[in-house]
Design an enzyme around this catalytic site. Structure first.
Site, PDB file in Angstrom:
ATOM      1  CG  ASN A 264      -2.110  -1.076   1.097  1.00 20.32           C
ATOM      2  OD1 ASN A 264      -2.663  -1.274   0.081  1.00 20.32           O
ATOM      3  ND2 ASN A 264      -2.322  -1.601   2.099  1.00 20.32           N
ATOM      4  CG  HIS A 266       0.621   2.202   4.488  1.00 15.37           C
ATOM      5  ND1 HIS A 266      -0.742   2.727   4.128  1.00 15.37           N
ATOM      6  CD2 HIS A 266       0.449   1.313   5.251  1.00 15.37           C
ATOM      7  CE1 HIS A 266      -1.469   1.470   4.595  1.00 15.37           C
ATOM      8  NE2 HIS A 266      -0.606   0.755   5.145  1.00 15.37           N
ATOM      9  CB  CYS A 301       4.238   5.961   9.256  1.00 13.52           C
ATOM     10  SG  CYS A 301       6.060   6.555   9.429  1.00 13.52           S
TER      11      CYS A 301
END
Length: 362
Positions: A264, A266, A301
């Site tokens: 994804n 992240h 993040c």
């Protein structure tokens, strides 16, 4: 038990730890002849599967052609089709300083068996476990909360059997539960539960689960609630308070590696576990082992973010034993901490967590 096809000099495959033969998939064929044959059963399985796949010419009996990985992995749907079970051998690089599997290893296995379950019921094979409607709308699943309890850590060479299933959790999410057992004796060595919410992959906004998606997903779920933690007031339900400075312990300036990013784009949710543990005081690492970890995921993040890991001492309370012989420990044998991961510059919270530690048996 595997034997070489050339008699009479051949013996059975050697037994591994716990008296299990090193077979399926790691047993060896041994021959006593000079320059004897030593062949991997796993390699033989691979060769057979490849030959079958090549010889089948595609579909068999109208069904979809099964992938090689699916043929070889030690997992399958249960008879009712509502849960999935798979076994894993703990490898040498998956154990830590205590010579047992790390909590990151456990979390990765939970993630792996969850993905394999999703693929086995026909969800996408791109790693997102999405349905057809989700792919059309650009929707993905993201972790909202993860709770793991480990009653006994498996050692190198142990075989862990994990059963998993999913079910509805409100209007915007699902939950997935797991039960971990030692395959050698059937002992329950851990349990876990998680909550997942639907997010638009482009806008990164949460999305309500539509009736179309619910129909696609929950046909594969138990019809009545089935919980890994059925006990009232169990630890998986405990809220984690907002944490403020000053922290009792900290590790500042953590930077994501490229290898920490998932499909994804992240940081993978297992990476956060490692970051949380970075700010645990060394004397706890030396004398205790992690029993319970709960993480609430609040923000994504990215690869260029810098993260601070903060740890706060929490007074131990009377926690539900959850049916575990380790949960109800003497206060001197149990330590609890609260955790916060936040962006180093802006200070925004990435996630918050709680860990419970039990004293190591020496």
């Amino acid at each position: 038990m595997l034997r070489c096809h050339i008699p009479p000099q051949c013996g059975p495959a050697p037994l591994g730890r716990r008296g299990l033969p090193r077979a399926t998939p790691t047993a060896l064929l041994r021959c006593a002849r000079p320059r004897g044959i030593v062949a991997s059963a796993a390699a033989a399985q691979v060769a057979a599967a490849v030959a079958t796949a090549e010889g089948s010419g595609g579909n068999a009996g109208g069904g979809e052609r099964r992938g090689l990985a699916e043929r070889l992995r030690m997992g399958s749907l249960l008879e009712d089709g509502l849960s999935y079970k798979e076994s894993f051998v703990v490898r040498s690089y998956e154990v830590g300083i205590n010579k047992t599997a790390t909590v990151e290893t456990i979390a990765n296995l939970l993630q792996e068996v969850g993905c394999n379950h999703a693929q086995s019921v026909g969800f996408s094979t791109d790693g997102f476990a999405t349905t057809m409607t989700m792919r059309e709308l650009g929707l993905i699943w993201v972790t909202n909360r993860m709770h793991i309890e480990i009653y006994k850590y498996p050692a190198w060479g142990d075989v862990v059997e994990i059963e998993t299933w999913c079910q509805a959790d409100g209007r915007i999410g699902t939950r997935r539960d797991w039960i971990l057992k030692d395959l050698a004796n059937g002992e329950v060595i851990g349990r876990a539960t998680s909550k997942w919410v639907m997010m638009n992959q482009n806008t990164r906004r949460l999305q309500r689960v539509s009736d179309e998606v619910r129909d696609e997903v929950f046909i594969h779920c138990p019809k009545t609630p089935r919980l890994a933690f059925p006990e009232e007031n169990n630890g998986s339900l405990k809220k984690i308070p907002i944490l403020t400075d000053p922290a009792d312990h900290s590790r500042l300036g953590l930077v994501p590696r490229r290898a920490d990013l998932d499909m994804n784009q992240h940081v993978n949710n297992v990476t956060y576990i490692g970051w949380v543990l970075e700010s645990i005081p060394q004397d706890i690492i030396d004398t205790h082992e992690l029993q319970t970890i709960t993480l609430d995921y609040r923000r994504e993040c990215q690869h260029d973010d810098i993260v601070d890991s903060l740890t706060y001492i929490e007074e131990a309370d009377e926690e539900s034993s959850n049916g575990s012989p380790f949960a109800a420990l003497h206060p001197e044998e149990k330590r609890q901490f609260l955790h916060c991961l936040r962006f180093a510059q802006a200070g925004d919270e990435i996630n918050r967590g709680r860990t419970v530690w039990r004293k190591l048996a020496r």
